[in-house]
Design a protein around this motif. Structure first.
Motif, mmCIF file in Angstrom:
data_model
loop_
_atom_site.group_PDB
_atom_site.id
_atom_site.type_symbol
_atom_site.label_atom_id
_atom_site.label_comp_id
_atom_site.label_asym_id
_atom_site.label_seq_id
_atom_site.Cartn_x
_atom_site.Cartn_y
_atom_site.Cartn_z
ATOM 1 N N LYS A 121 6.322 -8.870 1.688
ATOM 2 C CA LYS A 121 7.112 -7.970 2.537
ATOM 3 C C LYS A 121 6.614 -6.533 2.398
ATOM 4 C CE LYS A 121 11.531 -8.167 3.073
ATOM 5 N NZ LYS A 121 12.993 -8.268 2.917
ATOM 6 N N SER A 122 6.328 -6.120 1.166
ATOM 7 C CA SER A 122 5.800 -4.772 0.921
ATOM 8 C C SER A 122 4.447 -4.590 1.595
ATOM 9 C CB SER A 122 5.669 -4.516 -0.579
ATOM 10 O OG SER A 122 6.908 -4.581 -1.219
ATOM 11 N N ASN A 170 3.287 -6.236 4.224
ATOM 12 C CA ASN A 170 3.482 -6.170 5.677
ATOM 13 C C ASN A 170 3.969 -4.788 6.100
ATOM 14 O OD1 ASN A 170 2.659 -8.807 6.032
ATOM 15 N ND2 ASN A 170 4.726 -9.626 5.978
ATOM 16 N N SER A 171 4.863 -4.206 5.323
ATOM 17 C CA SER A 171 5.355 -2.859 5.614
ATOM 18 C C SER A 171 4.218 -1.845 5.516
ATOM 19 C CB SER A 171 6.485 -2.509 4.642
ATOM 20 O OG SER A 171 6.913 -1.196 4.823
ATOM 21 N N PHE A 172 3.387 -1.974 4.498
ATOM 22 C CA PHE A 172 2.221 -1.105 4.319
ATOM 23 C C PHE A 172 1.270 -1.261 5.507
ATOM 24 C CE2 PHE A 172 -2.188 -0.764 2.689
ATOM 25 C CZ PHE A 172 -2.192 0.593 2.398
ATOM 26 N N LYS A 173 1.016 -2.492 5.908
ATOM 27 C CA LYS A 173 0.106 -2.767 7.028
ATOM 28 C C LYS A 173 0.647 -2.153 8.319
ATOM 29 C CE LYS A 173 -3.171 -4.979 9.337
ATOM 30 N NZ LYS A 173 -4.364 -4.272 9.642
ATOM 31 N N ASP A 174 1.967 -2.257 8.534
ATOM 32 C CA ASP A 174 2.575 -1.646 9.721
ATOM 33 C C ASP A 174 2.373 -0.133 9.720
ATOM 34 O OD1 ASP A 174 3.431 -4.129 10.573
ATOM 35 O OD2 ASP A 174 5.503 -3.847 9.887
ATOM 36 N N LYS A 175 2.406 0.470 8.532
ATOM 37 C CA LYS A 175 2.270 1.922 8.416
ATOM 38 C C LYS A 175 0.835 2.387 8.677
ATOM 39 C CE LYS A 175 2.898 5.741 5.202
ATOM 40 N NZ LYS A 175 3.171 6.150 3.845
ATOM 41 N N LYS A 199 5.437 -15.987 7.151
ATOM 42 C CA LYS A 199 6.635 -15.146 7.142
ATOM 43 C C LYS A 199 7.901 -15.977 6.948
ATOM 44 C CE LYS A 199 9.186 -11.813 9.890
ATOM 45 N NZ LYS A 199 9.345 -11.204 11.182
ATOM 46 N N GLU A 206 4.972 -2.848 -4.624
ATOM 47 C CA GLU A 206 5.745 -2.126 -3.616
ATOM 48 C C GLU A 206 4.760 -1.560 -2.592
ATOM 49 O OE1 GLU A 206 8.958 -2.285 -3.620
ATOM 50 O OE2 GLU A 206 9.101 -3.189 -5.605
ATOM 51 N N ARG A 207 5.272 -1.135 -1.451
ATOM 52 C CA ARG A 207 4.407 -0.597 -0.400
ATOM 53 C C ARG A 207 3.543 0.547 -0.935
ATOM 54 N NH1 ARG A 207 6.779 2.134 4.967
ATOM 55 N NH2 ARG A 207 6.811 3.957 3.653
#
Length: 153
Positions: free
Chosen positions: A18-19, A21-26, A69, A142-143
């Motif tokens: 999840k972290s 994926n959040s990093f990748k989105d950013k 996912k 974490e992200r």
């Protein structure tokens, strides 16, 4: 390219994913991600889920990512089981009977074994683990940890 080594039945892998994926989105397209399923014992749910994932990956990366996912969402909420995995395949619109025949391919088992060899060569003996240009991150991340890894290269 960041390589993620994960175990489908590992809650720490699910949290770190999840972290990631959040990093990748950013950061968008600055980093590509390659996911490699680990299964530390043959025949267990991680092994079965890994075979499903890599079989899907050969057919359609988007379906494989959806599978990844959904399995990790369930891993965070409790244990996965084979019925749940089969239901995901069916929900993705894939005929499970045809899909199941492809699971018998020795190439999928070879892929899972190779993933473990590649992880071990990188110094990864636990799940999750990540590599980026020879640098290794072990355990739950974490992200911000992914950003630090990217900044240190």
């Amino acid at each position: 390219t960041l390589i993620e080594y994960f175990d489908f039945s590992c809650p720490l892998s699910a949290q770190s994913s999840k972290s990631l994926n959040s990093f990748k989105d950013k950061i968008g397209s600055h980093v590509s991600i390659i996911r490699r399923s680990l299964a530390f014992s043959e025949g267990g749910l991680s092994w079965i889920a890994g075979k499903y994932y890599h079989a899907l990956l050969k057919q359609n990366k988007k379906l494989a990512e959806t599978f990844h996912k959904r399995v990790f969402e369930q891993t965070l909420n409790g244990e996965i089981n084979e019925t749940f995995l089969k239901d995901i395949i069916t929900d993705l619109g894939i005929n499970f009977t045809k899909f199941e025949s492809g699971l018998k391919s020795s190439l999928l088992e070879k892929q899972l074994r190779q993933n473990e060899v590649l992880a071990n060569k990188s110094g990864i003996f636990v799940s999750p683990g990540y590599t980026l240009d020879g640098q290794v991150l072990l355990g739950k991340q974490e992200r911000s940890d992914f950003g630090k890894l990217l900044n240190h290269r």
